[in-house]
Design an enzyme around this catalytic site. Sequence first.
Site, PDB file in Angstrom:
ATOM      1  CE1 TYR A 112       1.178  -0.324   4.542  1.00 21.65           C
ATOM      2  CE2 TYR A 112       0.169   1.683   4.200  1.00 21.65           C
ATOM      3  CZ  TYR A 112       1.054   1.035   5.057  1.00 21.65           C
ATOM      4  OH  TYR A 112       1.816   1.162   6.302  1.00 21.65           O
TER       5      TYR A 112
ATOM      6  CE  LYS B 182       3.283   3.291   3.233  1.00 24.75           C
ATOM      7  NZ  LYS B 182       3.424   3.517   4.585  1.00 24.75           N
TER       8      LYS B 182
ATOM      9  CD  GLU C  27      10.600   1.450  10.159  1.00 23.75           C
ATOM     10  OE1 GLU C  27      10.482   2.814   9.293  1.00 23.75           O
ATOM     11  OE2 GLU C  27      10.435   0.544   9.827  1.00 23.75           O
TER      12      GLU C  27
ATOM     13  CG  LEU D  36       8.630   2.382   4.382  1.00 24.88           C
ATOM     14  CD1 LEU D  36       8.364   1.352   3.583  1.00 24.88           C
ATOM     15  CD2 LEU D  36       7.193   3.143   4.775  1.00 24.88           C
TER      16      LEU D  36
END
Length: 289
Positions: free
Chosen positions: A35, A151, A183, A207
């Site tokens: 996505y 993702k 992250e 990511l």
Amino acid sequence: MTEKLIVFYNGKFMQEKNVQISPNDRGFVFGDGVYEVFRSYNGKLFYADEHIKRLQYSLSQLRIEINQMDQIIPVVHQLLEKNDLRKKEATIYVQITRGVYKRMHAFPDEKVDPTIFIRAREFTPNPYSFFKKGVKAITLEDFRWSRCDIKSVALLSNILSAQQAADCDAYESIFIRNGLLLEGSHTNVFAVMNGQLYTHPESNYILSGISREIVIHLCKKYNLSVIEEAIHEKQIPQVEELFLAGTSTEIMPVVYLNNADIGTGNVGPLTRRIQDYYRNFIEEYLERI
Ligand SMILES: Cc1ncc(COP(=O)(O)O)c(C=O)c1O
């Protein structure tokens, strides 16, 4: 679900409530899909090409082939129009799964049409006070897989960690692997130590955020050095400033981590500068397109 929201599903515009996902959709069965989320301001798309590029990367890692990639942006513009979002802020959600096939783990051995879903919805940014005063975050051991560069719609570990943050009244949870800060559950992380800005380098453990990329670009533009190196959890007491970067989150100062203040417990000067640069960057970008 918003009544009457018009979405795009497998080539057609329809009300969201009329979308019927097959129980054999591999996105539904396995989370076999990817996505993207990006934003629009008064009908103008922010950094859409970069998001589409990352979507292409995620799809390529799953070996999902899409012929209609160049139709996504025109569809998004139509969705903004159809949902009366031309004069508002909105988030655009694009999800592509491998499609419908009988349940087997390996890819289907015949050609299957991917499932494409696109939605534009009105977006209200975080309260101004969050940006001004900063938020609280927690750290936790990374229990995700090691392909965080994709993702993927399979977000259970991000969900569990975000809930752990919510349980502590914190805005975000920050993952630690082998002692290193990676992250957040839905953001990238930047830290200031000895006046220098640090962020985790691109890798399969994070990511590669579009906002992260913009922050690095802005640092270069304004002659601020940014070191793409992870900081160790043992260094947390020396961190002077900490902030999160993400499409929905924007630049969010973290002033309290676990049970201690970061730096003075107030939003630091470098974070303020990056916040200003980032906002100006969005405005200038939107004026240009
Ligand atoms: C795990 C993770 N890291 C970082 C980000 C920030 O990425 P971006 O700046 O492209 O929104 C996100 C956004 O959803 C995310 O889910």
